[in-house]
Design a protein around this motif. Structure first.
Motif, short mmCIF file in Angstrom:
data_model
loop_
_atom_site.label_atom_id
_atom_site.label_comp_id
_atom_site.label_asym_id
_atom_site.label_seq_id
_atom_site.Cartn_x
_atom_site.Cartn_y
_atom_site.Cartn_z
N LEU A 100 0.82 -1.20 0.00
CA LEU A 100 0.00 0.00 0.00
C LEU A 100 0.86 1.25 0.00
O LEU A 100 0.68 2.12 -0.84
CB LEU A 100 -0.93 0.00 1.23
N ARG A 101 1.77 1.33 0.96
CA ARG A 101 2.65 2.50 1.06
C ARG A 101 4.02 2.04 1.53
O ARG A 101 4.12 1.19 2.42
CB ARG A 101 2.13 3.51 2.06
N VAL A 102 5.06 2.61 0.95
CA VAL A 102 6.43 2.38 1.41
C VAL A 102 7.11 3.74 1.43
O VAL A 102 7.25 4.39 0.40
CB VAL A 102 7.21 1.40 0.50
N HIS A 103 7.47 4.20 2.62
CA HIS A 103 8.13 5.50 2.79
C HIS A 103 9.58 5.26 3.17
O HIS A 103 9.86 4.68 4.22
CB HIS A 103 7.44 6.33 3.87
N HIS A 104 10.49 5.71 2.33
CA HIS A 104 11.91 5.58 2.62
C HIS A 104 12.36 6.74 3.49
O HIS A 104 11.81 7.84 3.42
CB HIS A 104 12.71 5.52 1.31
N GLU A 162 14.70 9.76 4.77
CA GLU A 162 15.37 10.84 4.05
C GLU A 162 16.79 10.40 3.69
O GLU A 162 17.49 9.81 4.51
CB GLU A 162 15.42 12.09 4.93
N GLY A 163 17.18 10.60 2.48
CA GLY A 163 18.49 10.18 2.02
C GLY A 163 18.51 8.74 1.53
O GLY A 163 19.55 8.22 1.15
N GLY A 164 17.36 8.06 1.59
CA GLY A 164 17.27 6.69 1.07
C GLY A 164 17.90 5.63 1.94
O GLY A 164 18.21 4.55 1.47
N SER A 165 18.10 5.93 3.23
CA SER A 165 18.78 4.97 4.11
C SER A 165 17.80 3.99 4.75
O SER A 165 17.73 3.86 5.96
CB SER A 165 19.56 5.71 5.19
N GLY A 166 17.04 3.31 3.95
CA GLY A 166 16.12 2.30 4.48
C GLY A 166 14.68 2.75 4.49
O GLY A 166 14.34 3.87 4.11
N VAL A 167 13.84 1.86 4.96
CA VAL A 167 12.40 2.09 5.01
C VAL A 167 12.01 2.59 6.39
O VAL A 167 12.27 1.93 7.40
CB VAL A 167 11.63 0.80 4.67
N GLY A 168 11.41 3.75 6.43
CA GLY A 168 10.92 4.28 7.69
C GLY A 168 9.57 3.69 8.06
O GLY A 168 9.28 3.46 9.23
N HIS A 169 8.74 3.45 7.05
CA HIS A 169 7.39 2.92 7.29
C HIS A 169 6.90 2.24 6.02
O HIS A 169 7.12 2.75 4.91
CB HIS A 169 6.44 4.06 7.66
#
Length: 128
Positions: free
Chosen positions: A37-41, A43-50
């Protein structure tokens, strides 16, 4: 009508803390046919926050942390044997072989790459 949650979301969703969100997302897509549904990386692309994914009528949420936190998720499926086989094919590790549990469920457990244990179950004694 005032809405306090996204349309089609249930009021309660499990939230998993995992080392690698992509690993768990890929696992639940392969095993349960989950839809992202949603994938939020971060800031800076260092992994998935949520991240969020739907399995049937439920939403699973997750975020990445340096160390996975043990969690267990129970999922009812129409065919436990087929889903269990998909879990093994997706790289899962057997925690408990499929068996009749005495509570009307045919259930087994498979851990994904993050150590999340997915209890795969079909209720085969619906009346009792």
């Amino acid at each position: 009508i005032m809405t306090w949650k996204p349309d089609t979301y249930s009021s309660v969703s499990p939230y998993l803390l995992v080392r690698d969100a992509e690993a768990t997302l890929g696992f639940i897509e392969a095993v349960f046919g989950a839809t992202r549904l949603r994938v939020h990386h971060r800031e800076g692309g260092s992994g998935v926050g949520h991240a969020e994914a739907r399995i049937d009528d439920s939403v699973i949420m997750m975020g990445e942390v340096p160390q996975a936190v043990e969690a267990h998720v129970h999922v009812y499926v129409p065919d436990a044997e087929a889903a269990f086989a998909r879990g093994l094919a997706a790289g899962g590790t057997v925690v408990q072989e499929l068996r009749r549990s005495g509570d009307g469920d045919y259930r087994g457990g498979i851990a994904d790459a993050n150590g999340i244990v997915w209890w795969i179950s079909t209720q085969d004694d619906v009346g009792g």
